[in-house]
Design a protein around this motif. Structure first.
Motif, PDB file in Angstrom:
ATOM      1  N   TYR A 341      80.861  43.208  25.502  1.00 47.97           N
ATOM      2  CA  TYR A 341      80.705  42.523  24.216  1.00 47.97           C
ATOM      3  C   TYR A 341      80.903  43.490  23.060  1.00 47.97           C
ATOM      4  N   ARG A 342      81.227  42.902  21.904  1.00 53.70           N
ATOM      5  CA  ARG A 342      81.415  43.683  20.681  1.00 53.70           C
ATOM      6  C   ARG A 342      80.075  43.832  19.964  1.00 53.70           C
ATOM      7  N   PRO A 343      79.952  44.817  19.071  1.00 50.41           N
ATOM      8  CA  PRO A 343      78.653  45.047  18.415  1.00 50.41           C
ATOM      9  C   PRO A 343      78.067  43.805  17.750  1.00 50.41           C
ATOM     10  N   HIS A 344      78.897  43.004  17.095  1.00 46.77           N
ATOM     11  CA  HIS A 344      78.369  41.830  16.405  1.00 46.77           C
ATOM     12  C   HIS A 344      78.073  40.670  17.356  1.00 46.77           C
ATOM     13  N   GLU A 345      78.375  40.847  18.641  1.00 45.78           N
ATOM     14  CA  GLU A 345      78.032  39.841  19.648  1.00 45.78           C
ATOM     15  C   GLU A 345      76.811  40.237  20.462  1.00 45.78           C
ATOM     16  N   ALA A 346      76.244  41.416  20.157  1.00 47.16           N
ATOM     17  CA  ALA A 346      75.216  41.999  21.025  1.00 47.16           C
ATOM     18  C   ALA A 346      73.956  41.147  21.105  1.00 47.16           C
ATOM     19  N   ASP A 347      73.474  40.645  19.974  1.00 45.05           N
ATOM     20  CA  ASP A 347      72.175  39.961  19.965  1.00 45.05           C
ATOM     21  C   ASP A 347      72.154  38.762  20.903  1.00 45.05           C
ATOM     22  N   LYS A 348      73.168  37.912  20.811  1.00 47.01           N
ATOM     23  CA  LYS A 348      73.139  36.696  21.646  1.00 47.01           C
ATOM     24  C   LYS A 348      73.367  37.027  23.117  1.00 47.01           C
ATOM     25  N   VAL A 349      74.221  38.011  23.402  1.00 45.19           N
ATOM     26  CA  VAL A 349      74.487  38.366  24.797  1.00 45.19           C
ATOM     27  C   VAL A 349      73.267  39.044  25.411  1.00 45.19           C
ATOM     28  N   GLN A 350      72.680  39.997  24.681  1.00 43.85           N
ATOM     29  CA  GLN A 350      71.489  40.675  25.189  1.00 43.85           C
ATOM     30  C   GLN A 350      70.330  39.701  25.364  1.00 43.85           C
ATOM     31  N   GLY A 351      70.188  38.758  24.431  1.00 40.77           N
ATOM     32  CA  GLY A 351      69.119  37.769  24.543  1.00 40.77           C
ATOM     33  C   GLY A 351      69.275  36.921  25.792  1.00 40.77           C
ATOM     34  N   PHE A 352      70.503  36.427  26.032  1.00 41.58           N
ATOM     35  CA  PHE A 352      70.767  35.645  27.246  1.00 41.58           C
ATOM     36  C   PHE A 352      70.475  36.470  28.490  1.00 41.58           C
ATOM     37  N   HIS A 353      70.965  37.703  28.502  1.00 43.59           N
ATOM     38  CA  HIS A 353      70.780  38.584  29.656  1.00 43.59           C
ATOM     39  C   HIS A 353      69.306  38.837  29.932  1.00 43.59           C
ATOM     40  N   ASP A 354      68.529  39.146  28.893  1.00 45.54           N
ATOM     41  CA  ASP A 354      67.128  39.511  29.094  1.00 45.54           C
ATOM     42  C   ASP A 354      66.277  38.320  29.523  1.00 45.54           C
ATOM     43  N   ILE A 355      66.595  37.130  29.046  1.00 46.06           N
ATOM     44  CA  ILE A 355      65.845  35.939  29.471  1.00 46.06           C
ATOM     45  C   ILE A 355      66.015  35.728  30.975  1.00 46.06           C
ATOM     46  N   ILE A 356      67.263  35.807  31.455  1.00 43.22           N
ATOM     47  CA  ILE A 356      67.512  35.643  32.885  1.00 43.22           C
ATOM     48  C   ILE A 356      66.888  36.788  33.670  1.00 43.22           C
ATOM     49  N   LEU A 357      67.037  38.010  33.149  1.00 42.53           N
ATOM     50  CA  LEU A 357      66.531  39.197  33.844  1.00 42.53           C
ATOM     51  C   LEU A 357      65.024  39.119  34.042  1.00 42.53           C
ATOM     52  N   PHE A 358      64.280  38.995  32.953  1.00 43.86           N
ATOM     53  CA  PHE A 358      62.824  39.056  33.062  1.00 43.86           C
ATOM     54  C   PHE A 358      62.252  37.807  33.724  1.00 43.86           C
ATOM     55  N   GLY A 359      62.943  36.678  33.592  1.00 41.38           N
ATOM     56  CA  GLY A 359      62.500  35.493  34.316  1.00 41.38           C
ATOM     57  C   GLY A 359      62.587  35.701  35.823  1.00 41.38           C
ATOM     58  N   THR A 360      63.688  36.314  36.265  1.00 39.47           N
ATOM     59  CA  THR A 360      63.858  36.593  37.699  1.00 39.47           C
ATOM     60  C   THR A 360      62.868  37.644  38.173  1.00 39.47           C
ATOM     61  N   VAL A 361      62.649  38.676  37.353  1.00 35.63           N
ATOM     62  CA  VAL A 361      61.700  39.730  37.714  1.00 35.63           C
ATOM     63  C   VAL A 361      60.288  39.161  37.841  1.00 35.63           C
ATOM     64  N   ALA A 362      59.910  38.277  36.923  1.00 34.16           N
ATOM     65  CA  ALA A 362      58.587  37.654  37.003  1.00 34.16           C
ATOM     66  C   ALA A 362      58.450  36.833  38.277  1.00 34.16           C
ATOM     67  N   LEU A 363      59.501  36.109  38.622  1.00 34.04           N
ATOM     68  CA  LEU A 363      59.472  35.312  39.852  1.00 34.04           C
ATOM     69  C   LEU A 363      59.362  36.211  41.079  1.00 34.04           C
ATOM     70  N   SER A 364      60.065  37.343  41.061  1.00 35.45           N
ATOM     71  CA  SER A 364      60.033  38.241  42.224  1.00 35.45           C
ATOM     72  C   SER A 364      58.655  38.863  42.402  1.00 35.45           C
ATOM     73  N   SER A 365      58.005  39.248  41.296  1.00 33.89           N
ATOM     74  CA  SER A 365      56.670  39.832  41.427  1.00 33.89           C
ATOM     75  C   SER A 365      55.650  38.791  41.868  1.00 33.89           C
ATOM     76  N   PHE A 366      55.825  37.543  41.420  1.00 35.94           N
ATOM     77  CA  PHE A 366      54.908  36.476  41.821  1.00 35.94           C
ATOM     78  C   PHE A 366      55.039  36.178  43.313  1.00 35.94           C
ATOM     79  N   SER A 367      56.284  36.140  43.794  1.00 34.54           N
ATOM     80  CA  SER A 367      56.495  35.819  45.208  1.00 34.54           C
ATOM     81  C   SER A 367      56.103  36.978  46.119  1.00 34.54           C
ATOM     82  N   SER A 368      56.008  38.184  45.570  1.00 29.44           N
ATOM     83  CA  SER A 368      55.696  39.353  46.386  1.00 29.44           C
ATOM     84  C   SER A 368      54.377  39.188  47.134  1.00 29.44           C
ATOM     85  N   GLY A 369      53.341  38.772  46.432  1.00 31.06           N
ATOM     86  CA  GLY A 369      52.045  38.602  47.069  1.00 31.06           C
ATOM     87  C   GLY A 369      52.049  37.529  48.135  1.00 31.06           C
ATOM     88  N   LYS A 370      52.756  36.435  47.857  1.00 31.56           N
ATOM     89  CA  LYS A 370      52.808  35.347  48.828  1.00 31.56           C
ATOM     90  C   LYS A 370      53.548  35.774  50.100  1.00 31.56           C
TER      91      LYS A 370
END
Length: 408
Positions: A341-370
């Motif tokens: 992505y270009r510098p002026h496209e960073a905010d929306k791309v990073q936002g999309f990426h981080d939502i998917i990333l941390f959502g998946t990470v949260a799910l993985s840590s939750f399932s770990s105990g189970k």
């Protein structure tokens, strides 16, 4: 260059070094919260639960969810109050989370404890932006060194956090771990005492590129972005899944003392951040794709060691390999994503990426105990193989596609 210009550059560099020193000190202190919370969060959750222990890692999941919320929330707070005030706000949230966690442990309230770790995670999300503040406050030639100082502070955090968790866990015995979380309060207040001395410059306005911003769908559907995001998320999710379950496997499953499990997490966190000083140079030399592949192979090595047995060295070596694999895999994947992505496209791309990333990470840590409660430690590490193989295949396809383009 005239003397006025030279003096101006010298003053700018001096101010940058001053700000970086304060930011690095604050990072060393506030960054200690993550290894503290992760190393004992699931153990404390386990002791708070009754017969059904499958939710033991839910507090660590709360921490990961909080980190995602904090990473997004600091952008809003910074816009209205400025970065200095945002970092102070994050530290106050961390102190509040530590206080609530202590109260929850005395009351035996599992869900209040999970909520308190989410607050500590929000504070951690604010802390993650310190490296960007250090870079933005520095002239271009000093930015790499500024980031290195912040990464170096992460090494200090990896030592302080687990050691403090060990030292303070029995302070209020028989209420185990209450002292660990209460210790976060003076840590956060100390960081605030450092942050008040910051004098951060106003961020420069983005320069016009002359190129229109592309639609988000056009960017995220490219092979390069999709490969980078899948590999980054896969690497991070595997790390979170195995790391979250490791203290339970060591203490509950194998009967090792809590201190040894905490030290294992300390070595893991050191392995996560230690290579960062030279990962960038390796990427520059061999390319981000090959570094990601190195990280994925290292994660497979973690699985091999974990499958070999349940002695203390198996856990510690596996956790070290897990940290190194995460470092190469995630930083390399981040570099791939950042090239799409270009510098002026960073905010929306990073936002999309981080939502998917941390959502998946949260799910993985939750399932770990189970998964650990139902199937055990060895079964948990089987998940590394299909994810790593899938990501290696995608990286291979990306490398093969680049070769014809380079030849042309």
């Amino acid at each position: 260059m005239d003397s006025t210009g030279g003096n101006g550059l010298e003053r700018q560099l001096k101010a940058a070094k001053r700000n970086v020193a304060f930011l690095a000190a604050a990072q060393a202190i506030l960054g200690s919260a993550a290894p503290m919370a992760i190393s004992v969060g699931s153990l404390a959750g386990y002791q708070l639960l009754a017969a059904d222990k499958s939710l033991a890692t839910a507090p660590v999941t709360g921490f990961n969810v909080g980190t995602a919320l904090g990473a997004m929330g600091i952008a809003v707070v910074s816009r209205f109050l400025g970065r200095q005030a945002a970092f102070i706000t994050g530290a106050l949230i961390g102190a509040t989370g530590g206080s609530l966690a202590t109260i929850a442990l005395f009351r035996g309230d599992f869900w209040l404890f999970a909520l308190s770790l989410m607050l500590i995670g929000i504070s951690g999300g604010f802390t993650q932006k310190i490296r960007f503040a250090a870079a933005d406050a520095s002239p271009s030639h000093y930015k790499p060194k500024a980031i290195s100082w912040i990464l170096g502070a992460g090494i200090v955090s990896a030592v302080i956090g687990p050691q403090l968790a060990i030292w303070a866990k029995d302070v209020f015995e028989p209420v185990t771990f209450a002292g660990t979380f209460l210790a976060l309060v003076p840590l956060c207040l100390a960081a605030i005492g450092i942050l008040v001395f910051l004098r951060l410059p106003q961020p420069a306005a983005a320069s016009a590129t002359g190129q229109p911003a592309r639609p988000l769908r056009e960017i995220i559907t490219t092979q390069r972005f999709a490969t980078g995001m899948i590999c980054g998320i896969g690497t991070y999710a595997l790390m979170s899944f195995v790391m979250t379950g490791a203290p339970l496997a060591m203490v509950v499953g194998c009967g090792f003392p809590t201190e040894l499990a905490t030290l294992g997490i300390q070595w893991h966190v050191l392995a996560m951040f230690g290579p960062s000083f030279f990962t960038g140079m390796i990427i520059a030399r061999f390319g981000a794709e090959k570094v990601v592949a190195m990280g994925l192979v290292t994660l497979m090595g973690c699985a091999v060691v974990a499958h070999m047995g349940i002695e203390l060295w198996n856990f510690w070596v596996a956790l070290v390999l897990l940290g190194i694999g995460w470092n190469f895999g995630f930083i390399g994947a981040t570099a791939i994503v950042a090239s799409t992505y270009r510098p002026h496209e960073a905010d929306k791309v990073q936002g999309f990426h981080d939502i998917i990333l941390f959502g998946t990470v949260a799910l993985s840590s939750f399932s770990s105990g189970k998964v650990f409660t139902a199937y055990g430690w060895s079964f948990m590490n089987l998940f590394i193989w299909p994810v790593a193989i899938l990501c290696l295949g995608l990286i291979g396809l990306l490398i093969l596609r680049r070769k014809p383009a380079a030849a042309a």
